[in-house]
Design a protein around this motif. Structure first.
Motif, PDB file in Angstrom:
ATOM      1  N   LEU A 223      57.573  28.546  85.985  1.00  0.00           N
ATOM      2  CA  LEU A 223      56.394  28.458  85.119  1.00  0.00           C
ATOM      3  C   LEU A 223      56.667  27.401  84.046  1.00  0.00           C
ATOM      4  O   LEU A 223      57.831  27.014  83.835  1.00  0.00           O
ATOM      5  CB  LEU A 223      56.128  29.819  84.462  1.00  0.00           C
ATOM      6  CG  LEU A 223      55.628  30.926  85.402  1.00  0.00           C
ATOM      7  CD1 LEU A 223      55.767  32.289  84.735  1.00  0.00           C
ATOM      8  CD2 LEU A 223      54.180  30.689  85.807  1.00  0.00           C
ATOM      9  N   PRO A 224      55.640  26.923  83.339  1.00  0.00           N
ATOM     10  CA  PRO A 224      55.868  25.962  82.248  1.00  0.00           C
ATOM     11  C   PRO A 224      56.822  26.551  81.208  1.00  0.00           C
ATOM     12  O   PRO A 224      56.802  27.761  80.961  1.00  0.00           O
ATOM     13  CB  PRO A 224      54.479  25.760  81.639  1.00  0.00           C
ATOM     14  CG  PRO A 224      53.507  26.252  82.642  1.00  0.00           C
ATOM     15  CD  PRO A 224      54.207  27.246  83.495  1.00  0.00           C
ATOM     16  N   MET A 225      57.642  25.704  80.605  1.00  0.00           N
ATOM     17  CA  MET A 225      58.582  26.177  79.584  1.00  0.00           C
ATOM     18  C   MET A 225      57.892  26.308  78.231  1.00  0.00           C
ATOM     19  O   MET A 225      56.835  25.722  77.997  1.00  0.00           O
ATOM     20  CB  MET A 225      59.779  25.234  79.490  1.00  0.00           C
ATOM     21  CG  MET A 225      60.717  25.413  80.670  1.00  0.00           C
ATOM     22  SD  MET A 225      62.197  24.395  80.551  1.00  0.00           S
ATOM     23  CE  MET A 225      63.085  25.212  79.206  1.00  0.00           C
ATOM     24  N   ALA A 226      58.516  27.091  77.349  1.00  0.00           N
ATOM     25  CA  ALA A 226      57.950  27.322  76.016  1.00  0.00           C
ATOM     26  C   ALA A 226      59.069  27.409  74.989  1.00  0.00           C
ATOM     27  O   ALA A 226      60.242  27.519  75.343  1.00  0.00           O
ATOM     28  CB  ALA A 226      57.149  28.634  76.019  1.00  0.00           C
ATOM     29  N   GLN A 227      58.683  27.352  73.723  1.00  0.00           N
ATOM     30  CA  GLN A 227      59.628  27.658  72.640  1.00  0.00           C
ATOM     31  C   GLN A 227      59.049  28.796  71.811  1.00  0.00           C
ATOM     32  O   GLN A 227      57.888  28.755  71.410  1.00  0.00           O
ATOM     33  CB  GLN A 227      59.890  26.439  71.752  1.00  0.00           C
ATOM     34  CG  GLN A 227      60.975  26.752  70.700  1.00  0.00           C
ATOM     35  CD  GLN A 227      61.430  25.529  69.937  1.00  0.00           C
ATOM     36  OE1 GLN A 227      60.640  24.884  69.250  1.00  0.00           O
ATOM     37  NE2 GLN A 227      62.707  25.200  70.030  1.00  0.00           N
TER      38      GLN A 227
END
Length: 424
Positions: free
Chosen positions: A208-212
């Motif tokens: 899935l898309p990465m996040a912070q």
């Protein structure tokens, strides 16, 4: 394509589950989405809540059988660690999530660290202790700051980054006094922190898309750790080279380990990473989607998320996940006193959704036909979508500035590490 009648049960009650339900409802394959126990804010999105606690497995099974639910998706870690997947599978019911044995990757810090060592997944040096005297004796061998962790589940709040010996001693004593059976001392890793989510099936996995995430309670990363005060995706500061290194050095050996251990893993593997000077290192595994990262990751998924989970449960090869180029940013509204002693009962302003701003509710209760009140720590996440992170950030904070909150607070710097070069 018309509705084909998938009926889905999501287990859990927070903002993460609201975002998951919202994503499933957007699928043309889905007919109905239920959430147990859910929260009253979810009904604004068309989610049907069910008054069954996430640990009442037999009641949940009965509901699934009566409603002829196609499959169940588990949000929170406590149900997974307690064995909800084993329970449902024994009854012949389809459920997405790892078994209790595999869920130990989140349920026990020591289990996870030993797994990482076995499969050469880069992580911090550590020691685990079953009583305070030994931990206190070993403490001077660790450089400051030192990380003190509860071995078991602690809802994102069982971690202390101690900058002095006295703070480390106090954290060790407190965890044992609270009944922790084991406490882990860990080397402090310095660098930017990132969240990665893999959807893992029998034959392959997709990312899935990465996040912070922003763990600390106050602006400028001050105050104690929380379950998360905000998040954003994508990560413009993450280079393609570092991303590839993460996949090769962290994701691949982790997934290889799941196969070697014969976990028969069908679920999400969350990898919490620190980009250290010597390369990416893992600070923790979770066995489910994160909160509040889910609220910014799922809106960026262009693929049909319900179809992806169905394919995973059917042991089909998972198709690559299509991702939107747009940016998403979430700011969490918390009750005054969170995380130690959150107030409850205060009325919330009307958090209506508007163009490209959605609200994922968490610890809320019904106050009247049109109003909600606080019922715990994190109350809701305001999620803004836009062409760029700066625009999403502006939208989220503009929305919040128009609302009057009593005995609530939120951070004012979510996403700054990506949008403002000077911000540390």
């Amino acid at each position: 394509m018309g509705k084909t009648g998938l009926k889905i049960l999501v287990v859990g009650s927070g903002g993460r589950e609201h975002a998951i339900c919202r994503k499933f409802l957007a699928s043309p394959l889905v007919d109905e989405v239920y959430c147990a126990p859910g929260n009253p804010g979810m009904s604004f999105s068309g989610v049907k809540t069910v008054a069954i606690n996430e640990l009442e497995f037999s009641k949940l099974r009965k509901f699934v059988e009566e409603k002829q639910i196609t499959w169940t998706f588990v949000g929170p870690e406590d149900a997974l660690v307690a064995g909800i997947v084993d329970d449902f599978q024994t009854a012949g019911l389809k459920i997405f999530g790892p078994t209790a044995r595999a869920a130990q990757l989140e349920g026990s810090k020591k289990f996870a660290l030993e797994f990482m060592q076995r499969y050469q997944v880069p992580t911090a040096t550590y020691q685990a202790f079953q009583e305070p005297t030994a931990a206190l004796k070993a403490l001077p061998a660790f450089k400051l700051p030192v990380v003190v962790k509860a071995d078991g589940l602690a809802a994102g709040k069982g971690v202390t980054v101690a900058t002095t010996q006295a703070a480390a001693v106090a954290a060790i004593k407190q965890l044992f006094n609270e009944g922790q059976q084991e406490v882990v001392l860990e080397e402090y890793l310095s660098g930017a922190e990132y969240s990665l989510f893999a959807v893992i099936g029998k034959n392959n996995y997709q990312l899935l898309p990465m996040a912070q995430d922003h763990k600390r309670v106050y602006d400028n990363d001050l105050g104690p750790n929380t379950g998360g005060m905000g998040a954003y995706s994508p990560l413009p500061q993450l280079s393609k080279q570092l991303y590839q290194k993460i996949v090769t050095e962290v994701v691949e050996p982790s997934v290889q380990g799941l196969r070697q251990e014969k976990f028969n893993y069908h679920g999400i593997l969350y990898i919490g990473l620190i980009a250290t000077e010597s390369g990416p290192k893992v600070i923790e595994y979770n066995v489910r989607l994160g909160d509040p990262e889910t609220q910014v990751v799922l809106p960026r998924v262009k693929s049909d998320f319900a179809e992806l989970i169905s394919d995973c449960l059917a042991d089909k090869r998972l198709a690559p996940i299509k991702t939107s180029e747009r940016a998403c940013l979430a700011v969490v509204i918390a009750a005054q006193g969170y995380p130690q002693n959150p107030q409850s009962g205060q009325l919330l302003p009307e958090l209506n959704e508007k163009s490209e701003v959605t609200v994922d509710f968490a610890n809320v209760a019904v106050a009247s036909a049109t109003t909600l009140k606080a019922a715990g720590g994190r109350l809701a996440a305001v999620v803004a979508e836009a062409d760029s992170l700066i625009q999403a950030q502006t939208k989220a904070y503009q929305y919040l500035s128009e609302k009057q909150f009593d005995n609530c607070f939120y951070r004012h710097d979510i996403g700054m590490k990506a949008t403002h070069k000077s911000y540390k």
